[in-house]
Scaffold this active site. Sequence first.
Site, PDB file in Angstrom:
ATOM      1  N   PHE A 134       0.861  -1.183   0.000  1.00 21.23           N
ATOM      2  CA  PHE A 134       0.000   0.000   0.000  1.00 21.23           C
ATOM      3  C   PHE A 134       0.900   1.235   0.000  1.00 21.23           C
ATOM      4  CE2 PHE A 134      -4.608   0.638   1.374  1.00 21.23           C
ATOM      5  CZ  PHE A 134      -5.091  -0.394   0.617  1.00 21.23           C
ATOM      6  N   GLN A 255      -8.370  14.374   4.104  1.00 22.35           N
ATOM      7  CA  GLN A 255      -7.712  13.586   3.061  1.00 22.35           C
ATOM      8  C   GLN A 255      -8.557  13.472   1.794  1.00 22.35           C
ATOM      9  OE1 GLN A 255      -6.810   9.077   3.424  1.00 22.35           O
ATOM     10  NE2 GLN A 255      -4.836  10.108   3.381  1.00 22.35           N
ATOM     11  N   HIS A 257      -8.701  11.249  -1.443  1.00 28.41           N
ATOM     12  CA  HIS A 257      -8.164   9.995  -1.966  1.00 28.41           C
ATOM     13  C   HIS A 257      -7.915  10.179  -3.458  1.00 28.41           C
ATOM     14  CE1 HIS A 257      -7.682   5.814  -2.968  1.00 28.41           C
ATOM     15  NE2 HIS A 257      -7.759   5.479  -1.694  1.00 28.41           N
ATOM     16  N   LEU A 267     -15.095   4.978  -4.241  1.00 28.10           N
ATOM     17  CA  LEU A 267     -13.670   4.713  -4.067  1.00 28.10           C
ATOM     18  C   LEU A 267     -13.171   3.521  -4.887  1.00 28.10           C
ATOM     19  CD1 LEU A 267     -11.118   5.352  -2.278  1.00 28.10           C
ATOM     20  CD2 LEU A 267     -11.847   3.433  -0.899  1.00 28.10           C
ATOM     21  N   GLU A 270      -6.776   1.854  -2.919  1.00 29.60           N
ATOM     22  CA  GLU A 270      -5.337   1.960  -3.168  1.00 29.60           C
ATOM     23  C   GLU A 270      -4.753   0.571  -3.465  1.00 29.60           C
ATOM     24  OE1 GLU A 270      -3.485   4.931  -0.682  1.00 29.60           O
ATOM     25  OE2 GLU A 270      -2.075   3.391  -0.036  1.00 29.60           O
ATOM     26  N   ARG A 301      -0.890   9.428  -0.097  1.00 31.48           N
ATOM     27  CA  ARG A 301      -2.106   9.875  -0.796  1.00 31.48           C
ATOM     28  C   ARG A 301      -2.104  11.358  -1.135  1.00 31.48           C
ATOM     29  NH1 ARG A 301      -6.704   6.285   2.322  1.00 31.48           N
ATOM     30  NH2 ARG A 301      -6.026   4.368   1.314  1.00 31.48           N
ATOM     31  N   HIS A 368     -12.236  11.988   1.376  1.00 31.57           N
ATOM     32  CA  HIS A 368     -12.219  10.611   1.851  1.00 31.57           C
ATOM     33  C   HIS A 368     -12.165  10.469   3.368  1.00 31.57           C
ATOM     34  CE1 HIS A 368     -11.520   6.354   1.693  1.00 31.57           C
ATOM     35  NE2 HIS A 368     -10.297   6.432   2.176  1.00 31.57           N
ATOM     36  N   ARG A 412      -3.140  10.587   6.531  1.00 30.48           N
ATOM     37  CA  ARG A 412      -3.245   9.193   6.965  1.00 30.48           C
ATOM     38  C   ARG A 412      -2.730   8.249   5.877  1.00 30.48           C
ATOM     39  NH1 ARG A 412      -6.961   4.868   6.234  1.00 30.48           N
ATOM     40  NH2 ARG A 412      -8.422   6.108   5.004  1.00 30.48           N
TER      41      ARG A 412
HETATM   42  C1  LIG Z   1     -15.043   3.734   0.918  1.00 31.81           C
HETATM   43  C2  LIG Z   1     -14.055   3.676   2.044  1.00 31.81           C
HETATM   44  C3  LIG Z   1     -13.046   2.734   2.025  1.00 31.81           C
HETATM   45  C4  LIG Z   1     -12.115   2.666   3.071  1.00 31.81           C
HETATM   46  N1  LIG Z   1     -11.122   1.723   3.029  1.00 31.81           N
HETATM   47  C5  LIG Z   1     -10.261   1.619   4.058  1.00 31.81           C
HETATM   48  C6  LIG Z   1      -9.266   0.607   4.071  1.00 31.81           C
HETATM   49  O1  LIG Z   1      -9.188  -0.237   3.170  1.00 31.81           O
HETATM   50  N2  LIG Z   1      -8.398   0.550   5.108  1.00 31.81           N
HETATM   51  C7  LIG Z   1      -8.469   1.442   6.143  1.00 31.81           C
HETATM   52  O2  LIG Z   1      -7.664   1.342   7.064  1.00 31.81           O
HETATM   53  N3  LIG Z   1      -9.420   2.408   6.160  1.00 31.81           N
HETATM   54  C8  LIG Z   1     -10.311   2.511   5.144  1.00 31.81           C
HETATM   55  N4  LIG Z   1     -11.281   3.487   5.181  1.00 31.81           N
HETATM   56  C9  LIG Z   1     -11.418   4.311   6.379  1.00 31.81           C
HETATM   57  C10 LIG Z   1     -12.090   3.511   7.498  1.00 31.81           C
HETATM   58  O3  LIG Z   1     -12.990   2.567   6.939  1.00 31.81           O
HETATM   59  C11 LIG Z   1     -12.874   4.405   8.441  1.00 31.81           C
HETATM   60  O4  LIG Z   1     -12.085   5.483   8.844  1.00 31.81           O
HETATM   61  C12 LIG Z   1     -13.297   3.621   9.693  1.00 31.81           C
HETATM   62  O5  LIG Z   1     -13.929   2.424   9.317  1.00 31.81           O
HETATM   63  C13 LIG Z   1     -14.194   4.457  10.580  1.00 31.81           C
HETATM   64  O6  LIG Z   1     -14.691   3.652  11.618  1.00 31.81           O
HETATM   65  P1  LIG Z   1     -15.470   4.292  12.842  1.00 31.81           P
HETATM   66  O7  LIG Z   1     -15.805   3.169  13.748  1.00 31.81           O
HETATM   67  O8  LIG Z   1     -14.702   5.425  13.382  1.00 31.81           O
HETATM   68  O9  LIG Z   1     -16.798   4.921  12.195  1.00 31.81           O
HETATM   69  P2  LIG Z   1     -17.910   4.364  11.203  1.00 31.81           P
HETATM   70  O10 LIG Z   1     -17.650   3.001  10.712  1.00 31.81           O
HETATM   71  O11 LIG Z   1     -18.124   5.436  10.198  1.00 31.81           O
HETATM   72  O12 LIG Z   1     -19.191   4.269  12.143  1.00 31.81           O
HETATM   73  C14 LIG Z   1     -19.816   5.396  12.690  1.00 31.81           C
HETATM   74  C15 LIG Z   1     -20.991   4.943  13.533  1.00 31.81           C
HETATM   75  O13 LIG Z   1     -21.530   6.048  14.229  1.00 31.81           O
HETATM   76  C16 LIG Z   1     -22.926   6.039  14.149  1.00 31.81           C
HETATM   77  N5  LIG Z   1     -23.401   7.421  14.289  1.00 31.81           N
HETATM   78  C17 LIG Z   1     -22.922   8.532  13.694  1.00 31.81           C
HETATM   79  N6  LIG Z   1     -23.603   9.601  14.101  1.00 31.81           N
HETATM   80  C18 LIG Z   1     -24.524   9.166  14.976  1.00 31.81           C
HETATM   81  C19 LIG Z   1     -25.540   9.802  15.734  1.00 31.81           C
HETATM   82  N7  LIG Z   1     -25.763  11.124  15.696  1.00 31.81           N
HETATM   83  N8  LIG Z   1     -26.309   9.038  16.525  1.00 31.81           N
HETATM   84  C20 LIG Z   1     -26.144   7.685  16.588  1.00 31.81           C
HETATM   85  N9  LIG Z   1     -25.189   7.049  15.887  1.00 31.81           N
HETATM   86  C21 LIG Z   1     -24.402   7.786  15.099  1.00 31.81           C
HETATM   87  C22 LIG Z   1     -23.228   5.413  12.812  1.00 31.81           C
HETATM   88  O14 LIG Z   1     -24.541   4.875  12.793  1.00 31.81           O
HETATM   89  C23 LIG Z   1     -22.145   4.334  12.760  1.00 31.81           C
HETATM   90  O15 LIG Z   1     -22.592   3.199  13.453  1.00 31.81           O
HETATM   91  C24 LIG Z   1     -12.213   3.572   4.143  1.00 31.81           C
HETATM   92  C25 LIG Z   1     -13.218   4.509   4.168  1.00 31.81           C
HETATM   93  C26 LIG Z   1     -14.125   4.571   3.123  1.00 31.81           C
HETATM   94  C27 LIG Z   1     -15.176   5.643   3.174  1.00 31.81           C
END
Ligand SMILES: Cc1cc2nc3c(=O)[nH]c(=O)nc-3n(C[C@H](O)[C@H](O)[C@H](O)COP(=O)(O)OP(=O)(O)OC[C@H]3O[C@@H](n4cnc5c(N)ncnc54)[C@H](O)[C@@H]3O)c2cc1C
Length: 603
Positions: A134, A255, A257, A267, A270, A301, A368, A412
């Site tokens: 990566f 960021q 992407h 997306l 990568e 990135r 992203h 990142r």
């Molecule tokens: C398309 C894409 C591909 C990616 N690929 C990678 C990868 O290959 N490798 C990598 O390391 N990272 C990757 N990332 C980044 C990574 O996936 C995310 O940064 C990470 O998964 C975020 O996890 P989280 O638990 O912080 O939040 P999230 O998974 O976004 O979850 C947020 C949670 O909060 C809840 N929530 C939000 N607001 C409220 C509210 N007001 N009330 C109640 N609930 C709420 C939502 O319902 C959800 O359950 C990618 C991101 C994207 C968008």
Amino acid sequence: MVITYRYKFGKSMSIENLERRRFDTLVIGAGGGGLRAALQLAEADTHVAVVSKVFPTRSHTVAAQGGMNAALANVLPDNWHWHMYDTIKGSDYLGDQDAIEYMCRSAAHLVYELEHQGVPFSRMDSGKIYQRPFGGQSQNFGGEQAARTCAAADRTGHAILHTLYQQNIRAKTHFFDEYFAIDLIKDKDGFILGALVLEIETGEPLLIEAKTTLLATGGAGQLFRTNTNAHINTGDGLAMALRSGIPLQDMEFFQFHPTGLAGKGMLITEGARGEGGYLVNKDGERFMERYAPHAKDLASRDVVSRAIAIEVREGRGCGPNADHVMLKLDHLGRDVLYKRLPGICDLSKTFMHIDPAEESIPVFPTAHYTMGGIPTNRYGQVVVPVDQGEESIPGLYAVGECACVSVHGANRLGGNSLLDIVVFGRAAGNDIKKYLKENRHHRQIDEESVEQALVHLNRWDESDGNGSETVYGLRAELQKTMEDYCSVFRTEEILQQGLEKVLELEKRMNNVRITDHSKVFNTARIEAMELENLVDLAVATVKSALERKESRGAHSRMDYPDRDDVSWLKHSLYYKEGHRMDYKPVTLKPISVDSFPPKPRVY
Ligand SMILES: Cc1cc2nc3c(=O)[nH]c(=O)nc-3n(C[C@H](O)[C@H](O)[C@H](O)COP(=O)(O)OP(=O)(O)OC[C@H]3O[C@@H](n4cnc5c(N)ncnc54)[C@H](O)[C@@H]3O)c2cc1C
């Protein structure tokens, strides 16, 4: 004071009738960060509730494609210390080195733990977990390319999120699915004691009291028109923190992407370049060789996104409008593509009618990842500056994309966010267990803070149909403004205009008309609250960007093209009140190894 609140289509109720529930810990957000923390707690028999505005397995973690970094050395030699160096360099030296050491050292353990919990990682012929190269990964502190990203094909987040959800069901975590968190609740001493939430289906509010509250609400990609994020990624937790007087850290670093589907935003991981894909301009030139002679298409990135933007600006873009570049994958062969990148093949056929085994995919940088967020330390505690140093806010934790630990600094590295959410989800869970041992009893909440949250909810009553602005219209304008005024390249003049525009939008929020035509669900009200949150974060982002007069990582100022370590090797802090800025030092001292001092960043 006796307050009545309107909870659905003009129906009122008084505060005495507000339904209340009590837990040891309230986790807001059911992505990988929230679920990993909840699992740690539920397994220790803590009474834990998880609130999520969507069904847990629809959280954005499910969309993560490429994988999760850990120096397992399954494919090429590797070592957590090299991973640490790459992460610090990737962060353009703004990451805190203690937190980065902690994350990189824990990585292998957490991957094996996920493997045993049931994540179906892709395998090599030897049976070991497959790892792909990566961006920004090197062997031996900046040497040859490393292969550090553990993947479950190109659906790694899906595998991890479903596994964590099932493990939580087994451990008897209590889920409030499709509940929307509105505001944090405090006591008179500033302890955070839960939140006011809204059951989306019925429109009824619920007060969840808890000894500890963890924000894990994910990022704010919806700030920008073209983005890779889910529609729900509106940064609610960050805005909730701002409203309770907590500053947000490093918001200028967003960021982009390099490879979103041109004009659409979805997306292309990568991992596609990791497997050997590369970018070409209209002349068929592999232009990354000019910008990053060593790492080429697998530079960091921010570097690749800027290179694409420059190619297009200088007239070497592809297509009738010369507004994108092409990602070439066909030379990898159908077998590799359909085995290692099946999701990407699907995506590009569905949205572009292109089979990557035959044709290149049009791509352009797209918003992203939110590097900034709620300031925390490596235990997940939310920390704020006080006269002499820093202090944690009792009872409040944050992890994942809504938090700023900071392991990603100004940029990142791919594969480090899935790692971040499980490492710090677990760390926060462990620290909460300790806190609960020392704080055994529920504290008395301050009813005034409940009233405040209810008044806030009243502001967005659907029965109020008189304003001249629509939520949809304002959201579209906000996203367009952010894209035009706070994108890959920035200047004082453009940012200043951007700030005026977002402040104007903030004012226009007072004139929003909320009508729920369905008269069944609360979607109009929820979308209004999400927009309110986005507006606060837009101001935070543009203001922080305007103030930082240097170029570092993802923050690229054409009027200050160089990194300036003398004046700007520091984290920014933005406060909602008075749009005030403050700064705090970067932790350059790791836990057990020597520091990596800042040096010029070349790939
Ligand atoms: C398309 C894409 C591909 C990616 N690929 C990678 C990868 O290959 N490798 C990598 O390391 N990272 C990757 N990332 C980044 C990574 O996936 C995310 O940064 C990470 O998964 C975020 O996890 P989280 O638990 O912080 O939040 P999230 O998974 O976004 O979850 C947020 C949670 O909060 C809840 N929530 C939000 N607001 C409220 C509210 N007001 N009330 C109640 N609930 C709420 C939502 O319902 C959800 O359950 C990618 C991101 C994207 C968008």
